[in-house]
Design a protein around this motif. Structure first.
Motif, PDB file in Angstrom:
ATOM      1  N   LEU A  87       0.807  -1.216   0.000  1.00 26.78           N
ATOM      2  CA  LEU A  87       0.000   0.000   0.000  1.00 26.78           C
ATOM      3  C   LEU A  87       0.842   1.269   0.000  1.00 26.78           C
ATOM      4  CD1 LEU A  87      -2.937  -0.889   2.434  1.00 26.78           C
ATOM      5  CD2 LEU A  87      -2.758  -1.224  -0.027  1.00 26.78           C
ATOM      6  N   ASN A  88       2.111   1.136  -0.321  1.00 31.74           N
ATOM      7  CA  ASN A  88       2.989   2.292  -0.430  1.00 31.74           C
ATOM      8  C   ASN A  88       2.836   2.917  -1.819  1.00 31.74           C
ATOM      9  OD1 ASN A  88       5.069   4.159  -0.462  1.00 31.74           O
ATOM     10  ND2 ASN A  88       6.709   2.628  -0.581  1.00 31.74           N
ATOM     11  N   ARG A  89       2.273   4.113  -1.905  1.00 28.70           N
ATOM     12  CA  ARG A  89       2.068   4.768  -3.202  1.00 28.70           C
ATOM     13  C   ARG A  89       3.386   5.076  -3.894  1.00 28.70           C
ATOM     14  NH1 ARG A  89       0.585   9.540  -3.298  1.00 28.70           N
ATOM     15  NH2 ARG A  89      -0.149   9.477  -5.428  1.00 28.70           N
ATOM     16  N   LEU A  90       4.451   5.301  -3.104  1.00 31.47           N
ATOM     17  CA  LEU A  90       5.741   5.638  -3.693  1.00 31.47           C
ATOM     18  C   LEU A  90       6.333   4.466  -4.478  1.00 31.47           C
ATOM     19  CD1 LEU A  90       7.389   7.668  -0.786  1.00 31.47           C
ATOM     20  CD2 LEU A  90       5.984   8.489  -2.678  1.00 31.47           C
ATOM     21  N   LYS A  91       5.784   3.301  -4.269  1.00 33.91           N
ATOM     22  CA  LYS A  91       6.217   2.128  -5.035  1.00 33.91           C
ATOM     23  C   LYS A  91       6.044   2.364  -6.535  1.00 33.91           C
ATOM     24  CE  LYS A  91       4.647  -2.597  -5.933  1.00 33.91           C
ATOM     25  NZ  LYS A  91       3.624  -3.622  -5.649  1.00 33.91           N
ATOM     26  N   TYR A  92       5.068   3.189  -6.918  1.00 33.68           N
ATOM     27  CA  TYR A  92       4.755   3.410  -8.335  1.00 33.68           C
ATOM     28  C   TYR A  92       5.341   4.718  -8.876  1.00 33.68           C
ATOM     29  CZ  TYR A  92       1.551  -0.386  -7.366  1.00 33.68           C
ATOM     30  OH  TYR A  92       1.030  -1.600  -6.993  1.00 33.68           O
ATOM     31  N   PHE A  93       6.204   5.380  -8.104  1.00 38.25           N
ATOM     32  CA  PHE A  93       6.845   6.602  -8.572  1.00 38.25           C
ATOM     33  C   PHE A  93       8.106   6.210  -9.360  1.00 38.25           C
ATOM     34  CE2 PHE A  93       5.127  10.241  -5.789  1.00 38.25           C
ATOM     35  CZ  PHE A  93       3.851   9.713  -5.846  1.00 38.25           C
ATOM     36  N   GLU A  94       7.907   5.896 -10.631  1.00 39.13           N
ATOM     37  CA  GLU A  94       8.982   5.403 -11.488  1.00 39.13           C
ATOM     38  C   GLU A  94       8.774   5.901 -12.914  1.00 39.13           C
ATOM     39  OE1 GLU A  94      12.191   4.263 -12.726  1.00 39.13           O
ATOM     40  OE2 GLU A  94      11.871   3.440 -10.703  1.00 39.13           O
ATOM     41  N   TYR A  95       9.865   6.362 -13.552  1.00 34.98           N
ATOM     42  CA  TYR A  95       9.768   6.919 -14.905  1.00 34.98           C
ATOM     43  C   TYR A  95      10.451   6.051 -15.961  1.00 34.98           C
ATOM     44  CZ  TYR A  95       8.118  11.237 -12.773  1.00 34.98           C
ATOM     45  OH  TYR A  95       7.382  12.163 -12.085  1.00 34.98           O
ATOM     46  N   TYR A  96      11.085   4.941 -15.567  1.00 26.78           N
ATOM     47  CA  TYR A  96      11.845   4.144 -16.522  1.00 26.78           C
ATOM     48  C   TYR A  96      11.306   2.719 -16.616  1.00 26.78           C
ATOM     49  CZ  TYR A  96      15.162   7.990 -16.234  1.00 26.78           C
ATOM     50  OH  TYR A  96      15.734   9.231 -16.281  1.00 26.78           O
ATOM     51  N   GLN A  97      11.482   2.111 -17.789  1.00 28.69           N
ATOM     52  CA  GLN A  97      11.085   0.726 -18.013  1.00 28.69           C
ATOM     53  C   GLN A  97      12.174  -0.245 -17.581  1.00 28.69           C
ATOM     54  OE1 GLN A  97       7.997  -0.135 -19.167  1.00 28.69           O
ATOM     55  NE2 GLN A  97       7.529   2.049 -19.008  1.00 28.69           N
ATOM     56  N   ALA A  98      13.409   0.264 -17.458  1.00 25.57           N
ATOM     57  CA  ALA A  98      14.536  -0.581 -17.060  1.00 25.57           C
ATOM     58  C   ALA A  98      15.341   0.147 -15.985  1.00 25.57           C
ATOM     59  CB  ALA A  98      15.417  -0.908 -18.258  1.00 25.57           C
ATOM     60  N   SER A  99      15.982  -0.619 -15.112  1.00 25.38           N
ATOM     61  CA  SER A  99      16.753  -0.040 -14.022  1.00 25.38           C
ATOM     62  C   SER A  99      18.059  -0.799 -13.886  1.00 25.38           C
ATOM     63  CB  SER A  99      15.963  -0.107 -12.720  1.00 25.38           C
ATOM     64  OG  SER A  99      16.780   0.184 -11.612  1.00 25.38           O
ATOM     65  N   PRO A 100      19.211  -0.099 -13.724  1.00 21.04           N
ATOM     66  CA  PRO A 100      20.503  -0.787 -13.615  1.00 21.04           C
ATOM     67  C   PRO A 100      20.600  -1.692 -12.392  1.00 21.04           C
ATOM     68  CG  PRO A 100      20.730   1.557 -13.116  1.00 21.04           C
ATOM     69  CD  PRO A 100      19.373   1.361 -13.679  1.00 21.04           C
ATOM     70  N   ASN A 101      19.881  -1.412 -11.312  1.00 17.09           N
ATOM     71  CA  ASN A 101      19.926  -2.278 -10.130  1.00 17.09           C
ATOM     72  C   ASN A 101      18.677  -3.151 -10.006  1.00 17.09           C
ATOM     73  OD1 ASN A 101      17.987  -0.443  -9.373  1.00 17.09           O
ATOM     74  ND2 ASN A 101      19.077   0.297  -7.542  1.00 17.09           N
ATOM     75  N   ASN A 102      17.857  -3.134 -11.081  1.00 14.97           N
ATOM     76  CA  ASN A 102      16.636  -3.948 -11.152  1.00 14.97           C
ATOM     77  C   ASN A 102      15.659  -3.628 -10.012  1.00 14.97           C
ATOM     78  OD1 ASN A 102      15.206  -5.817 -12.711  1.00 14.97           O
ATOM     79  ND2 ASN A 102      15.673  -7.490 -11.292  1.00 14.97           N
TER      80      ASN A 102
END
Length: 819
Positions: A785-800
């Motif tokens: 239920l952490n809304r910040l979990k979805y604060f993401e702008y990229y489809q890929a991440s170097p640390n996954n």
């Protein structure tokens, strides 16, 4: 001369009358030690006193005859004694109070019309005391309640914004109340928290299930009533406490000062609080940019208790500067970046990295909310024979501004002013053949206005709400039955609302005649109606063994965001789309409970099945290619849906307190809820992706081992140490249509703590100390239920790793100094 003689004669009669009255005095003890500030009174009268710091009390002017004396204190069983007092005589009555080891004996006021013991209410009601709130050290009051009450969870946007959920239902389905007055502060918003001073709360009561019968709309899931401290002290003597609270993770510094004064039935109380914190930290993200805050609270009460009843007037002021996390990062280093330009000139993927000196500062950043909540209310009771008339009124104003323009820091993206007038009338009829009946009318009048801003997620509106109910209860030997029925109506209306662009390209409200004006919110008027009610029974197999069953029908009219939204909520980074055709939600919930409070252990099993008609939920919008619909700033779009739904599950607790090891407590709880979407068309189209409801917490297990020394060690008393395991299972039963939700891995946290009270030689408590370490092993996790979990702008991440993680290890210390 005649007047003088008459006056002298009257004074003589009065003094003679008082001389014929007697005195009752004595001492109150508990656990072999004096119990200070306990209440003592003559049952059926307003005569009473409060014990001093050595446990002694004295009640003067007690009429001669046979009277019943009662002694009580929070956390202890009430004791009574019957005595015969002679004219002008004195009686000594000592009391030894026993600690309440069973919550069945606790008295609650939420979800009922008269003060009721928990064991007599068939509705599932849980309580959390000030002691538990202090032990469960947290950043806000909702998080403390979540830790203390199984079945309650919260959606969060950083450490200071928590919105409560009860058994999988939240937002406007949970009615937040402060001292019995419903909280109104734009509850529809994802990042809109609860505007309450956490240090001023004495206890909280939670109704788990529909409470529409006594409260009307918005209590479909239940009620959380946060009850402020009720001052207790010796007449004519100033009493108070000073608190300081520090946390290592985000540098939180909280201080609070409360003072009270009692004299001749009058009580005065004043509290002031401040909190400030910089960005919080976890081992994946480091310091999370945009999560700091600064909060101030002031509250005051004046109350008079007389033979005719009581009257109370209270006021609160809440002021919060809350940073708004953005979540933008550098694609390779994953360091947080910040906006420095506006509109199309702002390239989210090429923003500058936040300098290190801005990550650990108490200064509030340019992107922030400014929230003020003002409240004044009054509670009144008039005793009418064996019945009483109760009247409550409240006025509150919520002012919410959100600032999101780095080059224009004084320009508000959102500016809403919400005014609410609450009213509540209730008459408790005299008992008739042991039947206790109450009738009441309550509701609210509300207006919302948008001020000078650039975004308008909801229209200006006017709302009037009124409901009438009857509630009754009766005991038949071992069976306690209660229930009632209620009818509500709500009128919602708004006028045409036009918007346009100013010379700089920012949004603004305009007149209908303005060139290129856009009718963002066409006029709307609607009347919502609902019938709700409940019936339930408690069967007392014995004093400590109970069965409960309750059937309840709840009602909730759509909130303003669900029915009227059509724009960006800038602080949430979401564009909402409402639906004018929505009809009210109704639910039918069945609750079954088994409670056993035995000599060495407590067991409770609470099961529920909740069927909802016209359930409203958020769903992310996607285009024809299945990609999320975004605006030019990358904000997502959510459109509200309505369907049938079912939620079922329950809570199980098993608490050991061996009689042979009185210092030991081993407490365990398990909470589970499953939410099913009953929209057949949606399931046929999307399959299992649409099978479940959003925002459902996974299986949750909590276990606490606590040891408390029963005897003092020098000046230290009540020394305790505790270790806690907090485990959440993986949540993969999600609403996955258009990636509205994603699965969340399970995790386990270890928390440890200790505390004590320090006493002076006189036996009076000098201070209370609490020390706590949450997330001892610094686990990296994301709450479902952490809304910040979805604060993401990229489809890929170097640390996954994607999104923002919850708080890491946090060491906290709290000191409370009573005086």
């Amino acid at each position: 001369m005649k007047f003088t003689l008459t006056l002298f004669f009257l004074l003589f009669l009065i003094s003679t009358g008082y001389a014929q009255n007697g005195v009752i005095k004595g001492r109150i003890m508990a656990n072999g030690e004096p119990l200070s500030y306990a209440s003592v009174g003559i049952v059926g009268t307003r005569l009473g006193a409060t014990s001093n710091d050595k446990g002694y009390y004295e009640i003067k002017n007690v009429p001669a005859g046979t009277v019943e004396v009662g002694a009580s204190n929070v956390g202890y069983q009430t004791e009574k004694s019957t005595i015969t007092l002679t004219a002008g005589g004195m009686a000594v009555v000592d009391f030894t109070l026993k600690e309440i080891t069973s919550r069945l004996e606790e008295v609650v006021v939420t979800g009922v019309t008269r003060a009721t013991e928990v064991k007599k209410s068939p509705i599932p009601i849980a309580t959390i005391s000030k002691k538990e709130i202090n032990i469960n050290v947290n950043s806000n009051i909702i998080d403390a309640i979540v830790k203390g009450v199984p079945g309650v969870s919260a959606t969060t946007t950083g450490p200071n914004i928590s919105k409560p959920f009860i058994r999988g239902l939240g937002y406007n389905r949970v009615l937040n109340m402060y001292d019995g007055i419903r909280q109104e502060g734009q509850q529809w918003g994802d990042e809109h928290g609860t505007e309450v001073d956490q240090y001023g709360i004495e206890r909280a009561e939670v109704v788990k299930g529909p409470a529409s019968l006594t409260y009307g709309s918005d209590a479909l899931a239940g009620v959380i009533n946060m009850i402020p401290a009720v001052p207790k002290g010796v007449d004519g003597k100033l009493k108070g406490d000073f608190l300081t609270d520090v946390h290592s993770n985000n540098g939180l510094i909280g201080t609070s000062l409360g003072v009270s004064y009692n004299k001749s039935g009058w009580t005065y109380y004043l509290r002031g609080t401040q909190k400030r914190a910089h960005n919080y930290r976890n081992r994946i993200d480091g310091l999370v940019y945009g999560s700091g805050y600064r909060e101030y609270n002031v509250s005051g009460t004046a109350r008079v208790d007389k033979a005719w009843g009581f009257s109370q007037i209270s006021a609160t002021l809440y002021d919060n500067m809350q940073e708004i996390p953005d979540g933008s990062r550098d694609s390779l280093s994953r360091k947080f970046t910040k906006p420095v330009m506006e509109g199309q000139q702002d390239d989210i993927k090429n923003r500058p990295v936040v300098p290190s000196d801005e990550l650990k500062t108490y200064n509030i950043g340019t992107l922030h909310q400014a929230i003020q909540h003002y409240r004044v209310y009054t509670h009144n009771q008039l005793i009418l024979g064996q019945g009483n008339l109760n009247a409550s009124f409240g006025f509150q104003q919520s002012r919410r501004r959100e600032y999101l323009f780095p080059t224009l820091p004084d320009k508000a993206a959102l500016y809403l002013v919400l005014n609410t007038l609450n009213y509540d009338f209730r008459y408790n009829l005299p008992a008739w053949h042991a039947i206790e009946t109450s009738v009441g009318v309550n509701g609210m009048w509300q207006t919302n206005q948008s001020k000078d801003a650039t975004d308008f997620p909801i229209p200006d509106y006017t709302l009037f709400d009124v409901g009438a109910y009857v509630f009754t209860k009766k005991s038949f030997g071992k069976v306690d039955i209660s229930g009632g029925i209620r009818y509500d109506t709500r009128h919602l209306t708004w006028n045409d609302f036009y918007t346009g662009l100013d010379g700089a390209g920012f949004g603004q409200r305009v007149a209908a005649t303005t060139p290129n004006a856009y009718l963002q919110f066409p006029e709307f008027t609607h009347q919502y109606h609902g019938v709700s009610g409940s019936i339930g029974a408690t069967y007392n197999l014995s004093e400590r063994l109970l069965f409960k069953a309750n059937l309840a029908r709840g009602y909730r009219s759509p909130n303003i965001n669900e029915v009227g939204s059509n724009g960006l909520d800038p602080g949430a980074h979401i564009r909402y789309q409402g639906n004018r055709d929505f009809v009210p939600e109704f639910n039918f919930q069945k609750d079954f409970s088994f409670l056993a409070y035995l000599e060495n252990l407590d067991v409770s099993v609470e099961l529920f099945d909740n069927r909802i008609s016209n359930y409203i939920f958020q769903a992310r919008l996607s285009d024809a290619q299945g990609q999320p619909v975004l605006d030019e700033q990358g904000n997502l779009t959510y459109k509200y849906q309505q369907a049938k739904a079912q939620l079922y599950g329950g809570e199980f607790t098993l608490n050991f307190h061996p009689k042979s090891l009185k210092w030991l407590n081993f407490n365990n709880s398990l909470a589970y809820v499953k939410g099913l979407n009953k929209n057949d068309k949606l399931i046929e189209q999307y399959g299992d992706d649409a099978k479940y409801l959003p925002f459902i917490l996974p299986l949750h297990f909590r276990s606490e081992l606590r040891g408390t020394l029963r005897k003092s060690v020098g000046p230290y008393t009540g020394i305790y140490a505790r270790i806690e395991l907090d485990t959440y299972a993986r949540q993969d039963k999600i609403y996955a249509v258009d990636n509205t939700e994603t699965p969340t891995p399970g995790y386990s946290l270890i928390n440890v703590g200790t505390g004590t009270s320090v006493k002076q030689k006189s036996g009076r408590v000098f201070c209370q100390l609490f020390f706590q370490v949450n997330n001892l092993f610094d686990v990296a996790y994301q709450s479902h239920l952490n809304r910040l979990k979805y604060f993401e702008y990229y489809q890929a991440s170097p640390n996954n790793r994607f999104g923002i993680y919850n708080m890491g290890r946090n060491i906290s210390a709290k000191v409370i100094i009573p005086f």
